[in-house]
Design a protein around this motif. Structure first.
Motif, mmCIF file in Angstrom:
data_model
loop_
_atom_site.group_PDB
_atom_site.id
_atom_site.type_symbol
_atom_site.label_atom_id
_atom_site.label_comp_id
_atom_site.label_asym_id
_atom_site.label_seq_id
_atom_site.Cartn_x
_atom_site.Cartn_y
_atom_site.Cartn_z
ATOM 1 N N ASN A 288 -69.217 3.127 -10.203
ATOM 2 C CA ASN A 288 -68.081 4.835 -10.502
ATOM 3 C C ASN A 288 -67.925 5.079 -8.921
ATOM 4 O OD1 ASN A 288 -70.480 4.992 -10.906
ATOM 5 N ND2 ASN A 288 -69.634 7.388 -11.721
ATOM 6 N N THR A 289 -66.808 5.467 -8.477
ATOM 7 C CA THR A 289 -66.187 6.335 -7.644
ATOM 8 C C THR A 289 -66.709 8.102 -7.634
ATOM 9 O OG1 THR A 289 -64.237 4.799 -7.269
ATOM 10 C CG2 THR A 289 -64.660 6.537 -5.664
ATOM 11 N N LEU A 290 -67.254 8.273 -6.308
ATOM 12 C CA LEU A 290 -67.499 9.919 -6.156
ATOM 13 C C LEU A 290 -66.617 10.396 -6.047
ATOM 14 C CD1 LEU A 290 -71.238 8.952 -5.947
ATOM 15 C CD2 LEU A 290 -69.997 9.252 -7.992
ATOM 16 N N ALA A 291 -66.384 12.240 -6.475
ATOM 17 C CA ALA A 291 -65.299 12.615 -5.041
ATOM 18 C C ALA A 291 -65.992 14.099 -5.868
ATOM 19 C CB ALA A 291 -64.244 12.647 -6.290
ATOM 20 N N PHE A 292 -66.005 14.730 -4.369
ATOM 21 C CA PHE A 292 -66.394 16.031 -4.594
ATOM 22 C C PHE A 292 -64.794 16.617 -5.319
ATOM 23 C CE2 PHE A 292 -69.839 15.264 -1.242
ATOM 24 C CZ PHE A 292 -70.224 15.866 -1.844
ATOM 25 N N PRO A 293 -65.460 17.817 -6.310
ATOM 26 C CA PRO A 293 -64.448 18.697 -6.765
ATOM 27 C C PRO A 293 -63.407 19.850 -5.851
ATOM 28 C CG PRO A 293 -66.207 19.635 -7.310
ATOM 29 C CD PRO A 293 -66.646 18.152 -6.899
ATOM 30 N N SER A 294 -62.441 19.683 -5.739
ATOM 31 C CA SER A 294 -61.540 20.840 -5.224
ATOM 32 C C SER A 294 -62.423 22.023 -4.779
ATOM 33 C CB SER A 294 -60.870 21.291 -5.654
ATOM 34 O OG SER A 294 -60.473 22.189 -6.809
ATOM 35 N N MET A 295 -61.877 22.911 -3.704
ATOM 36 C CA MET A 295 -63.413 24.362 -4.174
ATOM 37 C C MET A 295 -62.382 25.546 -4.577
ATOM 38 S SD MET A 295 -63.949 24.042 -0.514
ATOM 39 C CE MET A 295 -63.941 23.438 1.008
ATOM 40 N N LYS A 296 -61.815 25.202 -5.902
ATOM 41 C CA LYS A 296 -61.571 26.021 -6.624
ATOM 42 C C LYS A 296 -62.295 25.721 -7.102
ATOM 43 C CE LYS A 296 -57.271 28.052 -5.627
ATOM 44 N NZ LYS A 296 -56.856 27.193 -3.968
ATOM 45 N N ARG A 297 -62.959 24.520 -7.751
ATOM 46 C CA ARG A 297 -63.888 24.661 -8.262
ATOM 47 C C ARG A 297 -65.271 24.874 -8.810
ATOM 48 N NH1 ARG A 297 -61.724 20.089 -13.357
ATOM 49 N NH2 ARG A 297 -63.073 21.136 -14.129
ATOM 50 N N LYS A 298 -65.579 25.755 -7.657
ATOM 51 C CA LYS A 298 -66.750 25.622 -7.338
ATOM 52 C C LYS A 298 -68.172 25.221 -7.829
ATOM 53 C CE LYS A 298 -66.182 29.796 -5.062
ATOM 54 N NZ LYS A 298 -65.942 30.358 -4.663
ATOM 55 N N ASP A 299 -68.224 25.478 -9.433
ATOM 56 C CA ASP A 299 -68.694 26.597 -10.897
ATOM 57 C C ASP A 299 -68.350 25.078 -12.108
ATOM 58 O OD1 ASP A 299 -69.765 28.227 -8.843
ATOM 59 O OD2 ASP A 299 -68.180 29.610 -9.417
ATOM 60 N N VAL A 300 -67.450 24.531 -12.066
ATOM 61 C CA VAL A 300 -67.976 23.294 -13.339
ATOM 62 C C VAL A 300 -68.243 21.862 -12.766
ATOM 63 C CG1 VAL A 300 -66.602 22.276 -14.803
ATOM 64 C CG2 VAL A 300 -65.780 24.544 -13.166
ATOM 65 N N VAL A 301 -68.604 21.528 -13.223
ATOM 66 C CA VAL A 301 -69.315 20.167 -12.727
ATOM 67 C C VAL A 301 -68.725 18.892 -13.193
ATOM 68 C CG1 VAL A 301 -71.988 18.310 -13.068
ATOM 69 C CG2 VAL A 301 -71.755 20.655 -13.057
ATOM 70 N N ASP A 302 -68.382 18.239 -12.362
ATOM 71 C CA ASP A 302 -66.327 17.206 -12.947
ATOM 72 C C ASP A 302 -67.837 16.317 -12.775
ATOM 73 O OD1 ASP A 302 -64.007 17.039 -11.746
ATOM 74 O OD2 ASP A 302 -64.450 14.752 -11.671
ATOM 75 N N GLU A 303 -66.963 15.017 -13.994
ATOM 76 C CA GLU A 303 -67.382 14.289 -14.181
ATOM 77 C C GLU A 303 -68.320 13.233 -12.734
ATOM 78 O OE1 GLU A 303 -64.526 11.072 -16.448
ATOM 79 O OE2 GLU A 303 -63.579 12.932 -16.468
ATOM 80 N N LYS A 304 -66.867 13.242 -12.325
ATOM 81 C CA LYS A 304 -67.143 11.822 -10.399
ATOM 82 C C LYS A 304 -68.231 12.561 -9.572
ATOM 83 C CE LYS A 304 -62.198 9.774 -10.561
ATOM 84 N NZ LYS A 304 -61.182 9.387 -9.968
ATOM 85 N N GLN A 305 -68.368 13.852 -9.939
ATOM 86 C CA GLN A 305 -69.264 14.460 -9.149
ATOM 87 C C GLN A 305 -70.545 13.787 -8.846
ATOM 88 O OE1 GLN A 305 -69.091 18.224 -9.785
ATOM 89 N NE2 GLN A 305 -70.631 18.716 -7.843
ATOM 90 N N PRO A 306 -70.666 13.727 -6.972
ATOM 91 C CA PRO A 306 -71.781 13.507 -7.196
ATOM 92 C C PRO A 306 -72.537 14.002 -7.230
ATOM 93 C CG PRO A 306 -70.793 14.170 -4.762
ATOM 94 C CD PRO A 306 -69.736 14.686 -6.448
ATOM 95 N N TRP A 307 -74.208 13.542 -7.661
ATOM 96 C CA TRP A 307 -75.296 13.871 -7.668
ATOM 97 C C TRP A 307 -76.840 13.687 -6.124
ATOM 98 C CZ3 TRP A 307 -77.497 17.206 -12.418
ATOM 99 C CH2 TRP A 307 -76.704 17.147 -13.197
ATOM 100 N N VAL A 308 -77.258 14.223 -6.300
ATOM 101 C CA VAL A 308 -78.376 13.829 -5.326
ATOM 102 C C VAL A 308 -79.895 13.459 -5.922
ATOM 103 C CG1 VAL A 308 -78.986 15.651 -3.877
ATOM 104 C CG2 VAL A 308 -78.978 13.398 -2.920
ATOM 105 N N TYR A 309 -80.552 12.766 -5.151
ATOM 106 C CA TYR A 309 -82.462 12.728 -5.656
ATOM 107 C C TYR A 309 -83.057 13.642 -4.290
ATOM 108 C CZ TYR A 309 -81.515 9.590 -9.607
ATOM 109 O OH TYR A 309 -81.772 9.496 -10.834
ATOM 110 N N LEU A 310 -83.323 14.391 -5.064
ATOM 111 C CA LEU A 310 -83.266 15.570 -3.381
ATOM 112 C C LEU A 310 -85.001 14.556 -2.593
ATOM 113 C CD1 LEU A 310 -82.987 18.973 -4.927
ATOM 114 C CD2 LEU A 310 -82.002 18.166 -2.838
ATOM 115 N N ASN A 311 -85.430 14.316 -3.059
ATOM 116 C CA ASN A 311 -86.941 13.475 -2.012
ATOM 117 C C ASN A 311 -86.038 12.495 -1.691
ATOM 118 O OD1 ASN A 311 -88.997 15.369 -3.017
ATOM 119 N ND2 ASN A 311 -89.372 13.946 -4.372
ATOM 120 N N CYS A 312 -85.498 11.867 -1.483
ATOM 121 C CA CYS A 312 -84.850 10.616 -0.895
ATOM 122 C C CYS A 312 -83.386 10.544 -0.613
ATOM 123 C CB CYS A 312 -85.114 9.605 -1.464
ATOM 124 S SG CYS A 312 -84.605 9.289 -3.135
ATOM 125 N N GLY A 313 -82.491 11.721 -0.619
ATOM 126 C CA GLY A 313 -81.913 12.083 -0.386
ATOM 127 C C GLY A 313 -79.558 10.969 -0.808
#
Length: 419
Positions: A288-313
């Motif tokens: 599925n395509t990922l997208a950073f939410p707009s600056m205004k919605r910077k506290d609400v996790v969006d369904e397209k939000q990218p997530w990261v595994y912090l050990n590998c990136g």
């Protein structure tokens, strides 16, 4: 943005000395910026100078000293040395400077009201229960009204009756017969080396006295014994672009007007966000395509939000598998490379004043997932920020979370679209 009035009279654009930005807030306070309580404060040249400078010294208890203390129109600093002796230094108007005061008090002499920063707090209710260690009248900044508009910082601020009372903390007579002192929890300053640029390196933390002298740190924040006086040419109370000011509970970044003119704008950050999203990064597992939410919605996790595994990136979309039950469910196994570690949503760093360059958002702080340029993550991860009364640790400037892992940040690995 000019107001219509300034368009007709361009010369009326006010002179900006600089801005103070509170670390730990990504562009605004959790419940929104209101009045004198906000995440950043601009210092403009005042219509009329309100600076003050020391004049007469009185050894109490003489009638003049008592009068100076009770005179509501006269600024003064009172140094209580013993029950029998108080030294009062009167301050007189200085037509060449503007004074700005910072502290926890909401009384009118305070221009910028600062409360304790709680790492990652989403609302002000998270911060109210803490017993504050920030002084009510923490410090004052004096700016020269003429070019180059030098700004200097001093510990302690004047209260509503234009007084500073120094009771418990260390105070002393200087070699030239003047008085000086520290405040209970102190005002610490760190000037970066090489300015606030992509070549910046952290400087040394120092304590600033009531008269603006520079000292090495006390053993603990409120120790009675002052540090050694520092007499090095480039270590002064003069603020530089990128200077950090710590008030024991909140840390402020000073940006000069000139420095800010070279910093990426919110518009630029928004363009970078759109550029990443236009490249249509994909979840390598769910496609599925990922997208950073707009600056205004910077506290609400969006369904397209990218997530990261912090050990590998490796960047993914949110998914439920890969939980390691035996690790409290906090660590996950990356489907791409099998490395196990925290798995968090990514957020863009929206406070442009924290960026040392205008590079693309390729790296994220660990463990919070705030994303910005590589040089910016590298710089902040090297800075030991004061924490509590005697410890220091690196923290994310956008949320104040203590950094974790070997470097404190990670390079993001995005997967492009497969079509």
């Amino acid at each position: 943005m000019f107001s219509p009035d300034q368009e007709n009279h361009p010369s009326k654009a006010p002179v900006k000395y600089g801005e103070l930005i509170v670390l730990g807030y990504n562009g605004s306070l959790p419940n929104g910026d209101r009045g004198r309580r906000k995440s950043r404060f601009a210092l403009f040249k005042r219509p009329k100078a309100n600076g003050v400078k020391p004049s007469t010294v009185h050894i109490a208890c003489t009638p003049q000293a008592a009068k100076a203390i009770s005179n509501k129109d006269q600024h003064s600093i009172s140094y209580t040395l013993s029950r029998a002796q108080t030294v009062v230094v009167e301050y007189t108007h200085d037509s060449n400077t503007d004074m700005f005061q910072i502290g926890r008090s909401t009384e009118s002499p305070i221009d910028f009201v600062v409360t304790d920063t709680v790492p990652g707090s989403q609302s002000n209710s998270d911060t109210q229960s803490v017993q504050s260690t920030i002084s009510r009248f923490a410090c004052r900044i004096i700016c020269e009204r003429n070019p180059p508009f030098t700004a200097r910082i001093y510990a302690a601020g004047f209260d509503s009756s234009k007084n500073i009372f120094l009771g418990k903390a260390a105070k002393w007579k200087t070699s030239d017969g003047q008085m000086d002192g520290l405040t209970t929890n102190g005002v610490l300053v760190m000037h970066p080396r090489n300015g606030f640029t992509e070549d910046s390196k952290p400087g040394v933390w120092r304590e600033i006295s009531v008269c603006g002298n520079v000292f090495s740190l006390r053993e603990t924040r409120s120790a009675q014994q002052r540090g050694k006086m520092v007499r090095v040419e480039n270590e002064t109370n003069q603020l530089q672009d990128g200077s950090l000011i710590d008030l024991c509970g909140a840390t402020l970044l000073w940006r000069t007007a000139e420095g800010l003119s070279r910093t990426p704008t919110v518009k630029h950050l928004e363009a970078l966000r759109q550029e990443i999203n236009a490249a249509r990064p994909q979840c390598p597992v769910g496609f599925n395509t990922l997208a950073f939410p707009s600056m205004k919605r910077k506290d609400v996790v969006d369904e397209k939000q990218p997530w990261v595994y912090l050990n590998c990136g490796h960047v993914h979309g949110y998914h439920n598998w890969g939980n390691k039950e035996e690790r409290d469910g906090k660590d996950r196994e990356c489907p791409m490379c099998r490395s196990v570690g925290p798995y968090v949503p990514l957020w863009l760093g929206c406070e442009a004043g924290f960026y040392v360059d205008a590079g693309p958002p390729t790296h994220a702080f660990s463990p919070c997932g705030h994303v910005c340029s590589e040089k910016t993550t590298a710089y902040w991860s090297q800075i030991p920020l004061p924490h509590g009364t005697h410890t220091f640790h690196a923290a994310c400037p956008f949320c104040a979370h203590q950094l974790a892992g070997e470097q404190g940040y990670i390079r993001l690995i995005f997967q492009g679209p497969l079509d």
